[in-house]
Design a protein around this motif. Structure first.
Motif, mmCIF file in Angstrom:
data_model
loop_
_atom_site.group_PDB
_atom_site.id
_atom_site.type_symbol
_atom_site.label_atom_id
_atom_site.label_comp_id
_atom_site.label_asym_id
_atom_site.label_seq_id
_atom_site.Cartn_x
_atom_site.Cartn_y
_atom_site.Cartn_z
ATOM 1 N N GLU A 24 0.829 -1.203 0.000
ATOM 2 C CA GLU A 24 0.000 0.000 0.000
ATOM 3 C C GLU A 24 0.869 1.261 0.000
ATOM 4 O O GLU A 24 0.609 2.222 -0.723
ATOM 5 N N ASN B 253 -6.546 -4.067 -4.278
ATOM 6 C CA ASN B 253 -7.769 -4.176 -3.488
ATOM 7 C C ASN B 253 -8.794 -5.089 -4.120
ATOM 8 O O ASN B 253 -9.843 -5.329 -3.541
ATOM 9 N N ALA C 212 -10.067 -1.983 3.673
ATOM 10 C CA ALA C 212 -8.700 -1.849 4.181
ATOM 11 C C ALA C 212 -8.636 -2.297 5.636
ATOM 12 O O ALA C 212 -7.715 -3.007 6.044
ATOM 13 N N LYS D 9 -8.902 -6.075 5.975
ATOM 14 C CA LYS D 9 -7.651 -6.717 5.598
ATOM 15 C C LYS D 9 -6.640 -6.623 6.743
ATOM 16 O O LYS D 9 -5.953 -7.591 7.059
#
Lengths: 312, 251, 408, 308
Positions: free
Chosen positions: A36, A226, C101, C104
């Protein structure tokens, strides 16, 4: 090669080598976090071409990130095209979108430029929001097909590292090219640059396209990472976020924004885990940077170093 | 003598206020032509009109016989006409060396070379130009940190980088001490002589004006009221009335 | 790796409002990276995702209370298989990207055994996608989009909430009851709204064949000004409105529509749990007439003895007798997982999935059975008109009717 | 959806419906105008894009609710709430401007922009700390919960009142800006800031004053919006973008520009919702972009001089 460039080269090599070792540490989370950060670092670096190098405040940079993301996701999933076509096509589309928008934006400067980029950015958001049949609207485009070799954490990490490294190297070259040097001159004094024979409008337009294209690369990586793209990616707050990253690291250095992305992203994820009041913490950090560290972390480091060497 | 630069009935108004009215002036090859006039007479506006920074309401500008009315500044520079500014106009957060280098990159049409490292381009020539204006020792300093006079010198170097045949200088000695002024004028004279440049300049220091010009034009309220050799200007009754009458002991 | 900051689990509890500490960035990131594997080996980690900031916090807060209640009860009675439940909570917002997010991170960093929660349907779909990829069980306690258990179904997702097909079916029955003919359909422009619209359209021919939807309106999630929609419904000449505007959307719609005399001329049938006490009490005197809606739970109506006990415990925890509806949803989710782990005798995902399929548990709202194929529980809801009560500032459902999910 | 679009189109020939839509557009426009006028004032004089304006709006709504609740909903408590919102937001703005923003004027636009971004984050959370995450209901002020009968149709009184207040604010601001010394100074400042100092004006005082007044207007806008919407976190999510659209259309610092811009946005939103239900959100941005391409400085904006 200049000695400064040599140092940069070797340090970069060392960083890439260290990153290559991240998966061996055995933490899935660390791999994800690094992936990320790498993507956001590229996003912030791309923005810096516009802000740091040419002095144009874009408040709609997320649009190209989102266009790259949506295009890549849609081409891979809806049209089932291979990655080798989808990703380059997505990148080209972001570049074209930036070329189109940039054409109008670079006619303006300062606040007007910022507002026009914001307006175009929000237009992209509104289209993504409303074009439900294609983008999934407010629910997002969920479930992106990715090829087998990156359909696992490790594969995707190395793929991202490769793409980001190549992109960053290209961006570095562009920023240190004849073009990059001229861009800094335009940032410093647009009128003067015009009077040494630089077509400043075209130059800023080129910078806009470069920035948009590389944001598109980051966006397509993000979509695949994602396995989904969401309208929030195009919202103005996302543009604000990446601006903060760039500012935090330091606008007037090449690697500053990447560092800023790493720090801010880690902070955000971190604070989020400890307090529901993470926005206020982020806000205060931002205030401190603005009031006391105008040149970001890199600027602070340079200042400390020069002070230290003066004493020595 | 050959005319290199000419305005023909140039006119410019700002929201009703006529800043330049029907001004026709010219500049001959190798000539040093001063434009003087009280504050607000329209000198800087005239420069902005010639260099394409502002657009004309009517009239025209030609350079070496070519009509350059409405041409963008960066194109005009490429034709061989360079200018400096009244207020300091450099790139403060670049080194002195880079200030000049960027101008040379632009002159060579390399501004859009995205994949050519900028660092190694035009190094020798940059050094020569800095040598010419006497800034060799400051090459690696940040331009914004130079002393005022040196910044003016740097600006001259930037202007010269485009290899102009005509140089427009807007108040080259503004803000300088008398000593600095002498230095600066000497430098300008040397360079224009050496390179055979035609010079169109504005200047408030009458000593400078009468010391170096071949010709003087006087602007008043946007109109050209006199143009001729320096020794005639003092005798012109109109000029005496509007300008020299208020001035003190010129030359 | 050494831990520099105390066990993150203890701090993550939402109830205890962590003080805003401007910790040094370095310390934080070290702590962030070192938080891995910090729970006791024997603990069962429950990842929870509810919105606790922004517009969704109104629902996320109470839901967390129900969740905490369940975990406290389980741990007080010795936990499950000798292990305690440990909650790791994150903010899902009303934002699928943020929720994905966070999900995860819960899985990869915190190593949770299961994820519970979600509020908006879009968020539910996003979490579900992460759960599928990471092969961790996700129990959707609030999201109702039918897709979660149909087109987007996968082995790891389960739902204890109702769904848009159940809701649509119940609404069609009410349309029949109020003899609705000309219907206007107003839904929010995202998964829940679109799917509820479809659910109603599917059920109408079955229950109210004479009714016709003449207008469909789709304001966006988060819309605040409904005037253009209100006047369109008035212009279309519907006498019945079917809707799924939930929470603030309904509040805003009702406040803006009431002065037009809208609720005198229209019967308003809506999903989205507008009959819940929190909406009724907030709107108080401004709650309009002629509204039929649903809720999972009512503090003033106990169908079972178990509910009475549950409500008493909840009231103690919340500090008020008039408790909200959301806690029971979160509570049931935890209880389902607990029962499945007990049955499986393990927290291994494959075994728990197997155990959960077809499992029946007792909840405060009665027994709940997980359909082995669709992973949907047979969750019903209370439906009824909202009536003014003498001596009370807010409305109550009167009469309360339990509507079970439609039989297949 | 096509058939439904046709349905809407046929409604447009219904005079009552048209009247409703017309009034909807104006009342939305006027509510937005009250908020946006503060933003444009700040932007025009300080050249700061104040992202926190939306957060101020929300804060104003909360202050209004607290006042109404504190006074037990007594007659007139709502109006006191509006005043309280103006005062509290003005005071907050004073502290922010004097304590922090002041030190950033000399810096780049980007710095100021990010500063206001930081304020958004902080103010939003401070509101959450004070009022929690509950939603609150501010009842319509006494006597304004009903509708006014125009004979052929009834229209709710409160939005009608908003139209009137919007007009009053516009005219009041116009008088203040054109007839008072302070107003003339502010107007001059929107066109040439350097002139202020040259005229010997106390520039810092002008800046503080403008920031305080502009922010107070955001607070008033929030308080006035409160009876029509649930007061809750997130109510500020889109208002700032709507204000930007208005300010951009009208031109920085232009009072009548933002007045027209607000009306234009009101009409585009209301009629767009009916005519292009699938693209209504996009229309507002297209309106703004179209205008910017035609007049980059907005309807009433002034072309910026070259910055050298």
């Amino acid at each position: 090669m200049q000695t400064g460039y040599k140092t940069t080269f070797w340090i970069s090599c060392a960083i890439v080598l260290l990153l290559l070792l991240v998966p061996t540490l055995g933490s899935k989370y660390l791999i994800d976090l690094t992936t990320e950060i790498l993507i956001y670092a590229l996003f912030a670096l791309s923005l810096n071409v516009l802000i740091g190098y040419s002095g144009n405040i874009s408040f709609g940079h997320a649009a190209y990130f989102a266009i790259g993301g949506y295009s890549c996701a849609i081409l891979l999933t809806t049209y089932e095209l291979p990655l080798i076509i989808s990703m380059p096509a997505a990148i080209i589309l972001s570049g074209l979108a930036a070329a189109f928008v940039g054409y109008f934006c670079v006619k303006l400067t300062d606040i007007y430029f910022a507002m026009l980029t914001l307006a175009f950015g929000m237009l992209v958001w509104a289209v993504a929001f409303k074009w439900r049949a294609v983008t999934g609207g407010d629910d997002g485009f969920v479930g992106v097909n990715v090829p087998a070799f990156i359909d696992n954490r490790y594969g995707f990490f190395y793929f991202t590292l490769f793409v980001v490294t190549v992109s960053a190297a290209l961006l570095w070259l562009i920023c240190h090219s004849a073009f990059g040097r001229t861009l800094v001159a335009v940032r410093e004094n647009r009128v003067r640059a015009g009077f040494v024979g630089v077509n400043t409008t075209r130059l800023r337009h080129t910078a806009f396209v470069v920035a948009g294209t590389f944001a598109g690369i980051a966006g397509s990586l993000f979509a695949m990472y994602n396995r989904g793209v969401y309208v929030e990616s195009a919202f103005w707050t996302e543009s604000g976020q990446v601006l903060i990253m760039a500012l935090l690291g330091g606008l007037y250095s090449f690697f500053g924004p990447a560092l800023g992305a790493a720090v801010l992203y880690t902070l955000q994820v971190g604070i989020n885990q400890y307090t529901e009041y993470w926005p206020v913490v982020l806000g205060i950090i931002l205030l401190i940077i603005l009031m006391f560290l105008p040149d970001g972390i890199i600027g602070l480091a340079q200042k400390l170093r020069s002070q230290f060497s003066r004493k020595a | 003598m050959e005319t290199v630069l000419q305005t023909d009935q140039a006119t410019k108004a700002f929201e009703g206020f006529v800043a330049i009215n029907n001004v026709s002036i010219d500049l001959k090859k190798g000539e040093k032509h001063a434009i003087i006039g009280p504050n607000g007479a329209g000198k800087t506006t005239l420069f902005n009109l010639i260099t394409g920074h502002l657009s004309l309401d009517s009239g025209s500008v030609s350079f070496e016989g070519k009509d350059i009315t409405g041409t963008a500044p960066h194109r005009i520079v490429k034709l061989g006409l360079a200018r400096s500014f009244q207020r300091i106009n450099i790139y403060p957060r670049m080194t002195v060396f880079e200030n000049v280098q960027v101008a040379l990159i632009a002159r060579d049409g390399r501004s859009f070379h995205l994949f050519t490292l900028g660092h190694s381009l035009n190094r020798e020539e940059s050094a020569e130009l800095l040598e010419l204006v006497g800034l060799s020792d400051e090459a690696e300093e940040m331009a914004g940190e130079l002393a005022y006079g040196k910044q003016k010198q740097l600006e001259l170097a930037i202007s010269l980088a485009s290899n102009p045949r005509v140089l427009l200088l807007d108040e080259p000695t503004a803000g300088m001490s008398p000593a600095e002024t002498v230095e600066a004028i000497k430098l300008i004279e040397e360079i224009t002589e050496a390179r055979g440049l035609a010079l169109l300049f504005t200047e408030h220091d009458m000593g400078v004006v009468f010391g170096i010009s071949d010709r003087i034009s006087v602007l008043h309220h946007g109109e050209l009221i006199f143009s001729g050799p320096p020794d005639h200007v003092r005798e012109d009754p109109e000029v005496r009335r509007v300008y020299l009458g208020q001035s003190h002991g010129a030359a | 790796m050494k831990r520099l900051i105390a066990n993150s689990e203890t701090k993550d509890k939402l109830g205890a409002r962590t003080k805003v500490a401007v910790a040094g960035a370095a310390a934080l990131s070290v702590a962030l990276l070192s938080g891995m594997g910090s729970a006791g080996a024997a603990d069962i980690k429950i990842g929870v995702l509810y919105p606790i900031s922004g517009g969704g916090a109104i629902y996320g807060g109470p839901a967390m209370r129900g969740h905490d209640l369940a975990v406290e009860e389980i741990n007080a009675t010795g936990g499950v298989l000798g292990s305690k439940f440990v909650t790791v909570a994150r903010d899902s917002k009303i934002n699928p990207a943020a929720a994905a997010a966070a999900a995860k991170e819960l899985i990869t960093k915190e190593g949770v055994n299961v994820i519970l929660g979600g509020l908006a349907s879009s968020v539910g779909l996003a979490i579900s996608e992460v759960a599928r990829r990471e092969e961790v069980i996700y129990i959707a306690t609030i999201p109702k989009t039918i897709k979660l258990t149909t087109s987007k179904l996968h082995p790891y997702v389960f739902r204890t909430a109702s769904n848009t097909d159940f809701e649509g079916d119940a609404m069609a029955q009410i349309v029949k009851k109020v003899n609705g003919k000309k219907l206007c359909d107003i839904q929010l422009d995202y998964a829940y709204g679109h799917d509820l619209g479809d659910g109603i359209a599917k059920a109408l021919p079955k229950h109210a064949p004479g009714a016709n939807i003449v207008m469909k309106l789709r304001p966006k999630l988060g819309a605040t000004d409904f005037n253009a929609y209100i006047t369109q419904i008035m212009g279309a000449g519907c006498e019945t409105v079917v809707s799924g505007l939930w929470g603030n959307h309904f509040v805003n719609f009702a406040k803006q529509a009431a002065p037009f005399g809208f609720f005198k001329d229209h019967v308003y049938i809506t999903g989205g749990e507008i009959a819940s006490h929190e909406v009724a009490s907030k709107l108080a005197g401004d709650y309009p007439d002629n509204v039929w809606s649903n809720t999972y739970e009512l503090w003033y109506h106990s169908p079972t003895g178990a509910h009475k006990k549950f409500q008493a415990r909840l009231a103690k925890k919340a500090g008020t007798n008039a408790t909200a509806m959301w806690p029971v949803l979160a509570y049931n989710g935890v209880m389902l997982y607990k029962a499945a782990v007990e049955k499986a005798g393990s927290t291994d995902a494959a075994k728990v999935i197997k155990a959960m399929e077809g499992l029946t548990i007792d909840t405060p709202m009665g027994s709940l059975t997980v359909d082995a194929k669709s992973h949907q529980t047979n969750t019903g809801q209370f439906w009824g008109p909202m009536k003014k009560q003498s001596g009370e500032a807010y409305r109550r459902m009167e009469p309360v009717t339990f509507v079970p999910p439609p039989s297949k | 959806m096509l058939a439904i679009g046709v349905e809407a189109m046929s409604m447009l020939s219904n005079p009552t419906f048209l009247f409703y839509q017309f009034m909807n557009s104006i009342s939305l426009g006027m509510n937005l105008f009250i908020i946006a006028t503060g933003l444009t004032l700040i932007l025009g004089v300080l050249r700061v894009i104040n992202f926190a304006h939306g957060a101020f709006f929300m804060f104003g709504a909360y202050v209004c609710w607290s006042t109404v609740t504190f006074l037990g909903g007594a007659v007139g408590s709502f109006w006191l709430g509006v005043v309280a919102a103006a005062v509290v937001l003005g005071a907050m703005a004073f502290v922010i401007e004097r304590g922090l923003l002041r030190y950033l004027y000399g810096r780049e636009h980007l710095t100021q922009l990010l500063f206001t971004f930081a304020i958004v984050l902080i103010v939003g959370d401070v509101a959450k700390m004070i009022w929690g995450t509950d939603q609150y209901n501010v009842p319509y002020p006494h006597g304004l919960g009903g509708a006014v009968d125009f004979g052929f149709a009834k229209y709710p009184s409160y939005p009608l009142l908003l139209c009137v207040i919007g007009l009053v604010v516009a005219v009041g601001m116009w008088l203040a800006l054109s007839k008072t010394r302070w107003g003339r100074i502010i107007r001059a400042a929107t066109q040439d800031r350097e002139m202020l100092a040259a005229l010997g004006m106390n520039v810092p005082l002008v800046y503080t004053g403008v920031f305080v007044i502009g922010s107070a207007l955001a607070g008033i806008g929030g308080a006035l919006a409160a009876p029509r919407v649930a007061v809750s976190p997130g109510m500020d999510a889109t208002i700032i973008i709507e204000c930007f659209i208005i300010v951009i259309i009208g031109g920085l610092g232009s009072l009548w520009g933002s007045f027209l811009g607000a009306l234009a946005l009101g009409f585009v939103t209301m009629f767009g919702t009916v005519i292009f239900p699938d693209w209504e959100l996009v229309l507002a941005y297209i309106l703004m972009l179209g205008l910017l391409l035609w007049r980059p400085w907005g309807l009433f904006g002034h072309e910026e001089e070259e910055p050298h």
